[in-house]
Design an enzyme around this catalytic site. Structure first.
Site, PDB file in Angstrom:
ATOM      1  NE  ARG A 193      -4.155  -3.504   5.897  1.00  0.00           N
ATOM      2  CZ  ARG A 193      -3.010  -2.999   5.442  1.00  0.00           C
ATOM      3  NH1 ARG A 193      -1.863  -3.471   5.873  1.00  0.00           N
ATOM      4  NH2 ARG A 193      -3.029  -2.016   4.567  1.00  0.00           N
TER       5      ARG A 193
ATOM      6  CE1 TYR B  29      -4.217  -1.772   0.950  1.00  0.00           C
ATOM      7  CE2 TYR B  29      -4.409   0.360  -0.126  1.00  0.00           C
ATOM      8  CZ  TYR B  29      -4.970  -0.845   0.252  1.00  0.00           C
ATOM      9  OH  TYR B  29      -6.259  -1.115  -0.064  1.00  0.00           O
TER      10      TYR B  29
ATOM     11  CB  CYS C 222      -1.627   3.369  10.438  1.00  0.00           C
ATOM     12  SG  CYS C 222      -1.093   2.984   8.781  1.00  0.00           S
TER      13      CYS C 222
HETATM   14  N1  UPG Z   1     -11.958   8.363  11.488  1.00  0.00           N
HETATM   15  C1  UPG Z   1     -13.029   8.701  12.283  1.00  0.00           C
HETATM   16  N2  UPG Z   1     -13.321  10.027  12.495  1.00  0.00           N
HETATM   17  C2  UPG Z   1     -12.578  11.022  11.944  1.00  0.00           C
HETATM   18  C3  UPG Z   1     -11.493  10.676  11.112  1.00  0.00           C
HETATM   19  C4  UPG Z   1     -11.191   9.337  10.913  1.00  0.00           C
HETATM   20  O1  UPG Z   1     -13.721   7.843  12.812  1.00  0.00           O
HETATM   21  O2  UPG Z   1     -12.892  12.198  12.188  1.00  0.00           O
HETATM   22  C5  UPG Z   1     -11.602   6.944  11.270  1.00  0.00           C
HETATM   23  C6  UPG Z   1     -11.735   6.480   9.845  1.00  0.00           C
HETATM   24  O3  UPG Z   1     -13.041   6.112   9.524  1.00  0.00           O
HETATM   25  C7  UPG Z   1     -10.787   5.301   9.826  1.00  0.00           C
HETATM   26  C8  UPG Z   1      -9.669   5.728  10.776  1.00  0.00           C
HETATM   27  O4  UPG Z   1     -10.229   6.776  11.555  1.00  0.00           O
HETATM   28  O5  UPG Z   1     -11.413   4.143  10.322  1.00  0.00           O
HETATM   29  C9  UPG Z   1      -8.400   6.167  10.076  1.00  0.00           C
HETATM   30  O6  UPG Z   1      -8.687   7.097   9.044  1.00  0.00           O
HETATM   31  P1  UPG Z   1      -7.543   7.763   8.123  1.00  0.00           P
HETATM   32  O7  UPG Z   1      -6.548   8.430   8.960  1.00  0.00           O
HETATM   33  O8  UPG Z   1      -8.249   8.582   7.123  1.00  0.00           O
HETATM   34  O9  UPG Z   1      -6.956   6.490   7.383  1.00  0.00           O
HETATM   35  P2  UPG Z   1      -5.528   5.820   7.136  1.00  0.00           P
HETATM   36  O10 UPG Z   1      -5.459   5.512   5.705  1.00  0.00           O
HETATM   37  O11 UPG Z   1      -5.400   4.704   8.131  1.00  0.00           O
HETATM   38  O12 UPG Z   1      -4.395   6.933   7.401  1.00  0.00           O
HETATM   39  C10 UPG Z   1      -3.714   7.090   8.641  1.00  0.00           C
HETATM   40  C11 UPG Z   1      -3.144   8.526   8.673  1.00  0.00           C
HETATM   41  C12 UPG Z   1      -2.065   8.681   7.589  1.00  0.00           C
HETATM   42  C13 UPG Z   1      -1.007   7.597   7.770  1.00  0.00           C
HETATM   43  C14 UPG Z   1      -1.671   6.231   7.732  1.00  0.00           C
HETATM   44  C15 UPG Z   1      -0.696   5.099   7.949  1.00  0.00           C
HETATM   45  O13 UPG Z   1      -4.198   9.472   8.464  1.00  0.00           O
HETATM   46  O14 UPG Z   1      -1.456   9.966   7.667  1.00  0.00           O
HETATM   47  O15 UPG Z   1      -0.020   7.672   6.742  1.00  0.00           O
HETATM   48  O16 UPG Z   1      -2.662   6.150   8.763  1.00  0.00           O
HETATM   49  O17 UPG Z   1       0.197   5.356   8.996  1.00  0.00           O
END
Ligand code: UPG
Length: 462
Positions: free
Chosen positions: A346, A12, A276
């Protein structure tokens, strides 16, 4: 000047990042290697829509660069040998055995990479940690590389990736910042500059940040810990809102307008997922404990405890609202992915909610626009709560949302896919048992419209 890059790991992070580097730097040859033959074959598939990762815009980038200066291969040694710069982008799962089980990052694959580089390299190389690693991993890599005895010099850089899934290409094209950590020595600074020069092909100079290696490694864990902490903080308030008559969406808007707090990552939900957040926080907790910093460890662990609670209480609420029993009742799940616009599941909250409901003998029908049936069963079986056959008999995966909701007692929204809001909710209502319940774990649907149709609608935090 770097002419030849190798990236170990076509997942990824490695895949999309290297595709963008290759697209933006046609003068650099970029080879992405992986031992997984199937995955490499998919990256090389003639039909660019069959590449193994779904990310908006990625296939266009691959189509432009692949075969020109972007290559995918299983010949790891050859690519290492030819490269001036090697990115390590292999996975670092949470350890499932031994000391630090369930918390520490498993660095087995990182170490194998370092040993392979040490074995193959004949000329000086810059090694870049791209995977998210515990602080001071660079030291371990350096120890291994510095003992090759063949006079080859290595510089180790930390260059964590901040891209989020679903917006990977956007994030890579216009990152908030690029972070590069390296040694403070002259050679270290030279190595940093070599990587700065690559990113400077498309990222404004003032967004490229250089630090020492340890700061860079720790910044990545810190960024994810802060983001997850915001979600757990608003989720904690959501439970209080439900008791007091406050509305968490209104509270989030009110505090988000304070420029010191800011409006992002304040969406209450059924709980955060993804590869993450949990892993990185557990890792942070483990590191803090290793240094005897128990208060620091407890502070961050609370973010995970709150998140687990949020998932559990969502399932509990479904059960208690359905008159304290879901046994034999059909419950439709809209969404299985950990967030919208990805097929990644995941640590998705959906898995844990389903697990709890299956233990109460519910019949679950899952619809997700992008997640495949075998993935759903894999996720449940992985928990080892019950036999695989029991998961199969308690849960079905369907490819049509209306079919999922047909004859259901309740609908649970687990992922915030845009399309869910556009469905014909009258039609869904007509096909359901009454009273027809909706548990909106993403505060996505229109409460007034649903209640007008006749649904009993419950959101998070109001
Ligand atoms: N989420 C919420 N409420 C919010 C924002 C996010 O419930 O206000 C949840 C979202 O639905 C998801 C989780 O939080 O289940 C993570 O979301 P997001 O951060 O958008 O996804 P990732 O792709 O896991 O990205 C995170 C970091 C990124 C980093 C990556 C791997 O945002 O910067 O590179 O993890 O480390």
């Amino acid at each position: 000047m770097i002419k030849n890059i190798c990236c170990i790991g076509a997942g990824y992070v490695g895949g999309p990042t290297m595709a963008v580097i290759a697209q933006k730097c046609p003068h650099i040859k970029v080879t992405v290697v992986d031992l997984n033959e199937k995955r490499i074959a998919a990256w090389n598939d003639k039909d660019v829509n069959n590449i193994p990762i779904y990310e908006p815009g990625l296939s266009d980038v691959v189509a432009e660069a692949r075969g020109r200066n972007l290559f995918f291969s299983t010949e790891v040694d050859k690519a290492i040998d030819e490269a001036d710069m090697i990115f390590i982008s292999v996975n670092t799962p949470t350890k499932t055995y031994g000391v630090g089980k369930g918390m520490a990052a498993d660095l087995k694959y990182i170490e194998l990479c370092a040993r392979q580089i040490a074995r193959v390299a004949k000329n000086d190389k810059i090694v870049v940690e791209k995977s998210t690693l515990p602080v001071r991993t660079a030291q371990a890599i350096k120890d291994i590389l510095d003992h090759t005895g063949n006079g080859v010099n290595f510089q180790i850089l930390s260059n964590p990736e901040f891209l989020a899934e679903g917006t990977a290409i956007e994030d890579l094209f216009a990152p908030d910042r690029v972070l590069i950590g390296g040694d403070t020595t002259t050679e270290g600074q030279k190595a940093i500059q070599a990587l700065v020069d690559i990113y400077a092909n498309w990222v404004p100079k003032d967004k490229i940040l250089t630090t020492n290696v340890w700061s860079s490694e720790l910044s990545k864990l810190t960024a994810n810990a802060f983001l997850a902490q915001r979600v757990s903080s608003i989720n904690a308030m959501s439970e209080l809102c439900e008791k007091t008559g406050a509305d968490v969406n209104e509270v989030a808007r009110a505090i988000g307008m304070d420029s010191r707090i800011g409006p992002k990552f304040l969406k209450a939900s059924v709980g955060f997922g993804g590869s993450c957040f949990q892993k990185d926080i557990l890792n942070l907790v483990y590191i803090a404990k290793t240094y005897g910093l128990n208060e620091v460890a407890d502070y961050w662990e609370q973010v995970i405890i709150m998140n687990d609670h949020q998932k559990r209480r969502f399932a509990k609420n479904i059960i208690s609202t359905l008159y304290n029993t879901v046994s034999g009742k059909k419950i439709a799940f809209l969404g299985w992915a950990f967030k919208k616009d990805t097929n990644d599941t995941r640590e998705s909250a959906a898995i844990y909610v389903a697990d709890d409901l299956l233990s109460e003998q519910a019949n679950i029908a899952v619809f997700d626009p992008k997640v495949e049936e075998k993935q759903v069963y894999f996720d449940l079986d992985y928990l080892e709560t019950r036999k695989s056959e029991a998961n199969k008999s308690g849960l079905v995966v369907v490819d049509n949302p209306y079919e999922a909701c047909k004859n259901a007692h309740a609908i649970a929204v687990l992922t915030e896919w845009d399309e869910f809001a556009t469905y014909d909710w009258q039609k869904i209502y007509d096909g359901m048992l009454k009273p027809a319940f909706v548990f909106d774990g993403r505060n996505l649907l229109n409460k007034a419209a649903l209640e007008k149709i006749g649904f009993v609608y419950q959101a998070i935090g109001s």
